[in-house]
Structure formats: structure tokens, C-alpha cells
Design an enzyme around this catalytic site. Structure first.
Site, mmCIF file in Angstrom:
data_model
loop_
_atom_site.group_PDB
_atom_site.id
_atom_site.type_symbol
_atom_site.label_atom_id
_atom_site.label_comp_id
_atom_site.label_asym_id
_atom_site.label_seq_id
_atom_site.Cartn_x
_atom_site.Cartn_y
_atom_site.Cartn_z
ATOM 1 C CB CYS A 132 -5.292 -1.447 -1.841
ATOM 2 S SG CYS A 132 -6.519 -0.373 -0.723
ATOM 3 C CD GLU B 178 -1.442 4.941 4.392
ATOM 4 O OE1 GLU B 178 -0.616 5.584 5.164
ATOM 5 O OE2 GLU B 178 -1.999 3.742 4.705
ATOM 6 C CB CYS C 158 -8.772 -4.411 -3.725
ATOM 7 S SG CYS C 158 -7.742 -3.107 -3.474
ATOM 8 C CG ASN D 133 -0.409 -0.336 2.516
ATOM 9 O OD1 ASN D 133 0.524 -0.891 2.451
ATOM 10 N ND2 ASN D 133 -0.995 0.394 3.628
ATOM 11 C CD GLU E 9 -5.686 -5.834 -1.182
ATOM 12 O OE1 GLU E 9 -4.949 -4.735 -0.972
ATOM 13 O OE2 GLU E 9 -6.363 -6.165 -0.468
ATOM 14 C CB CYS F 282 -11.145 -2.432 0.443
ATOM 15 S SG CYS F 282 -10.310 -1.521 -0.785
#
Ligand code: THU
Length: 136
Positions: free
Chosen positions: A55, A46, A93, A44, A57, A90
């Protein structure tokens, strides 16, 4: 094609060190296996504008696609958190995974010291919005 579950989990764990999670301090690693055995990882990433964070993924899938691989080339996917409880991908994703992976592709959700829950892309998002839905 042999699925390298253990290696995927190890690589997803290794890449945690590269997680750029300076706001949440929530580290996530992911890894996918190409049919020739290559493993591609991601974390991830940010941003101070929080909504722009990516993310693990999606980082991993976008890397694989940027390298020229496509869903038919990807035989397994793994997401890992070092926490003691299961963390699953999430919603955003799942939508991306549903387009960039085949429905039956195995997804390993690894957590804790050595726990792994196995699912598939289709199980994670059964009623996905598909590119075919755009053909109106
Ligand atoms: N995150 C992931 O990388 N994958 C998930 O499936 C859930 C959330 C990241 C995004 C953000 O950097 C941090 O975890 C906290 O939400």
C-alpha cells in the site's frame, strides 16, 4: 512546527502518477512531513502475486525509515485517493503506522477534489499490538 497540510495533499496527489496499480487500477498516494520540512512520498506498488502488493502508506513509511528517519522525526502523514468518497488506511497499514508513527501524529485522509478528513494514528487503531507486548 508548522504542519504543511496543503503541501502534503498536493504531493500525495502528484505521486499518484507513479502508482504501480496495473491489476486493481486503484491509485493511492501518500506523503509525510519530517520536522525539518522535508516531504517524503510513496504510492501503492502491486505484484502479479497479489498478496505481495504494498500500500501507499507502507511504501511511504518504509522509504522514510530507509532514509534513516524515525517516528519522532515525522510530524504529519497524509493518504490520498482521487475518488469521491473517503478511503481510510487498511488494517495492515494501521498496524504498521501504529509502530512507525507516534500515536498523536495527525493523519490527513484526502479524497475527491479537495476534501480532507483529519484523524490520528491512535484514533485509527486504538488497541494496537505493540512491540512491548513481545516482552513476555
Ligand atoms: N491500497 C493502498 O495503497 N492503501 C490503502 O489504504 C488501501 C489499499 C492499495 C493496495 C492495492 O494496490 C489497491 O489499493 C487496491 O487494494
Amino acid at each position: 512546527m508548522k504542519i504543511k497540510e496543503k503541501e502534503l495533499v498536493e504531493k500525495a496527489k502528484e505521486v499518484l502518477k507513479n502508482s504501480y496499480s496495473v491489476y486493481s487500477h486503484f491509485k493511492v498516494g501518500a506523503a509525510l512531513q519530517i520536522k525539518d520540512g522535508t516531504i517524503i512520498t510513496g504510492t501503492n506498488i502491486e505484484n502479479a502475486s497479489f498478496g505481495l502488493s504494498n500500500c501507499a502508506e507502507r511504501s511511504t513509511l518504509f522509504t522514510a525509515y530507509s532514509m534513516g528517519y524515525r517516528k519522532e522525526d515525522i510530524v504529519a502523514f497524509c493518504v490520498l485517493t482521487p475518488l469521491d468518497h473517503l478511503v481510510s488506511p487498511c488494517g495492515a497499514c494501521r498496524q504498521v503506522m501504529s509502530e512507525l508513527l507516534l500515536p498523536e501524529t495527525p493523519v490527513f485522509m484526502a479524497y475527491g477534489k479537495d476534501k480532507v478528513v483529519k484523524t490520528t494514528v491512535q484514533e485509527l487503531l486504538p488497541y494496537t499490538f505493540r512491540k512491548e507486548d513481545l516482552n513476555v
